[in-house]
Design an enzyme around this catalytic site. Structure first.
Site, PDB file in Angstrom:
ATOM      1  N   CYS A 150       9.488   1.992  46.561  1.00 41.28           N
ATOM      2  CA  CYS A 150       9.716   1.439  47.901  1.00 41.28           C
ATOM      3  C   CYS A 150      10.853   2.198  48.596  1.00 41.28           C
ATOM      4  O   CYS A 150      11.926   2.373  48.023  1.00 41.28           O
ATOM      5  CB  CYS A 150      10.041  -0.049  47.757  1.00 41.28           C
ATOM      6  N   PHE A 169      12.846   1.392  51.020  1.00 36.77           N
ATOM      7  CA  PHE A 169      14.064   0.613  51.276  1.00 36.77           C
ATOM      8  C   PHE A 169      14.916   0.545  50.005  1.00 36.77           C
ATOM      9  O   PHE A 169      16.147   0.622  50.062  1.00 36.77           O
ATOM     10  CB  PHE A 169      13.699  -0.801  51.748  1.00 36.77           C
TER      11      PHE A 169
HETATM   12  N1  GSH Z   1      14.110  -4.829  56.175  1.00 39.55           N
HETATM   13  C1  GSH Z   1      13.938  -4.857  54.739  1.00 39.55           C
HETATM   14  C2  GSH Z   1      14.921  -3.891  54.099  1.00 39.55           C
HETATM   15  O1  GSH Z   1      15.406  -2.975  54.780  1.00 39.55           O
HETATM   16  O2  GSH Z   1      15.276  -4.058  52.929  1.00 39.55           O
HETATM   17  C3  GSH Z   1      12.514  -4.479  54.404  1.00 39.55           C
HETATM   18  C4  GSH Z   1      12.206  -4.565  52.936  1.00 39.55           C
HETATM   19  C5  GSH Z   1      10.712  -4.601  52.642  1.00 39.55           C
HETATM   20  O3  GSH Z   1       9.881  -4.658  53.541  1.00 39.55           O
HETATM   21  N2  GSH Z   1      10.366  -4.561  51.351  1.00 39.55           N
HETATM   22  C6  GSH Z   1       8.986  -4.643  50.931  1.00 39.55           C
HETATM   23  C7  GSH Z   1       8.724  -6.022  50.364  1.00 39.55           C
HETATM   24  O4  GSH Z   1       9.390  -6.457  49.463  1.00 39.55           O
HETATM   25  C8  GSH Z   1       8.686  -3.658  49.838  1.00 39.55           C
HETATM   26  S1  GSH Z   1       8.655  -1.987  50.422  1.00 39.55           S
HETATM   27  N3  GSH Z   1       7.764  -6.738  50.932  1.00 39.55           N
HETATM   28  C9  GSH Z   1       7.418  -8.061  50.452  1.00 39.55           C
HETATM   29  C10 GSH Z   1       6.056  -8.048  49.915  1.00 39.55           C
HETATM   30  O5  GSH Z   1       5.381  -7.068  50.102  1.00 39.55           O
HETATM   31  O6  GSH Z   1       5.686  -9.017  49.287  1.00 39.55           O
END
Ligand code: GSH
Length: 288
Positions: free
Chosen positions: A23, A25
């Site tokens: 990922c 982030f």
């Molecule tokens: N704005 C957040 C950051 O900068 O940390 C975005 C984080 C994000 O979108 N993470 C994704 C996630 O965990 C993984 S790349 N999404 C929840 C899911 O897919 O269940």
């Protein structure tokens, strides 16, 4: 973090990063921690069941736990908070966190989202600001490009790494190899995931208004980044990377080993900066 005895070795806070390896982030956060030489433990989260973060109300990764008690959510908040902590040293993480209140709002698709105020702002006193940002506009520039990395650059990754069925399959091969999956689960994740992301990436491409040839957007973005640094500086931060350098590098790094990465290196001017960044991070140049 209690005051240390003067002759006791200085130990920092215990940091635990909950992540998916692939990922962008999470990669941003690792880049930041590695550059500053901060030790941390990784908990790889299974993206199907996510039982490793079942205890958390916040449902995304990355999450960083500080001393097993203070929870930091959102990659940019994690980075701004820990940077403030490193520069000021006097303030505790919970004190610093109060500067980044959560805001609930509704996005353009009607979904409730949490945003954070001051996400890109490192909380400094005037004298600390003088020290960290001696050049007049460098603080603003860093914020602008950190935001660009989150709002634009990151959206170019999926459409590029899942661009064709073959590329999608090799991306998932990497995700399954590096991530936490059961044997059968990994097998299904690889083929079902690759197909799903190939389809989804076309939707993402439209949502973010990318060109038909998504490589062109990637090439333009990294070339814009390189021109913003210019010829006179090694990094956007000058002699040393700043938080924008670390964010951009962290995002691009997730493509390593994939065709989109090789294409980017060959067709843009990013490689010299990229190798410099790699060295700076490997040597923990930001450790003080
Ligand atoms: N704005 C957040 C950051 O900068 O940390 C975005 C984080 C994000 O979108 N993470 C994704 C996630 O965990 C993984 S790349 N999404 C929840 C899911 O897919 O269940």
């Amino acid at each position: 973090f209690a005051e240390q005895e003067t002759d006791a070795p200085e130990t920092g806070p215990k940091l635990t990063l909950y992540q998916y390896k692939a990922c962008p982030f999470c990669s941003k956060v690792r880049t930041f921690l590695d550059y500053h030489g901060l030790p941390y433990e990784i908990v790889e989260v299974n993206p199907v069941m996510r039982q490793e973060i079942k205890w958390s109300k916040y449902r995304k990764v990355p999450i960083v736990m500080v001393d097993e008690t203070v929870q930091l959510n959102d990659s940019s908040i994690i980075i701004s908070t820990l940077k403030t902590f490193l520069v000021t040293r006097g303030r505790t993480v919970p004190q610093i966190l109060l500067c980044y209140p959560e805001m609930k709002s509704t996005n353009d698709r009607g979904k409730e989202v949490i945003e954070y105020t001051n996400k890109y702002w490192v909380m400094l006193s005037e004298s600390e600001e003088q020290q960290l940002y001696p050049e007049k506009d460098s603080r603003k520039e860093e914020m602008k490009w950190r935001q660009w990395a989150d709002d634009w650059l990151v959206h170019l990754i999926s459409p590029n790494v899942y661009r064709t069925p073959t590329e999608s399959l090799s991306s998932f091969d990497y995700i399954v190899r590096e991530g936490k999956f059961g044997t059968l689960e990994g097998f299904f994740a690889k083929y079902v995931g690759a197909l799903a992301m190939f389809v989804i990436s076309k939707r993402l491409k439209r949502r973010h208004n990318l060109q038909d040839d998504v490589r062109q957007d990637l090439y333009k973005a990294v070339n814009d980044w390189v021109s913003a640094i210019g010829k006179k500086r090694k990094f956007m931060g000058g002699e040393q990377p700043n938080l924008a350098d670390l964010a951009v590098f962290g995002i691009l790094r997730v493509m390593e080993g994939l065709q989109s990465f090789d294409d980017m290196m060959e067709n843009t001017k990013v490689k010299h900066w990229y190798w410099r960044m790699e060295r700076a991070i490997q040597h923990h140049d930001g450790q003080n």
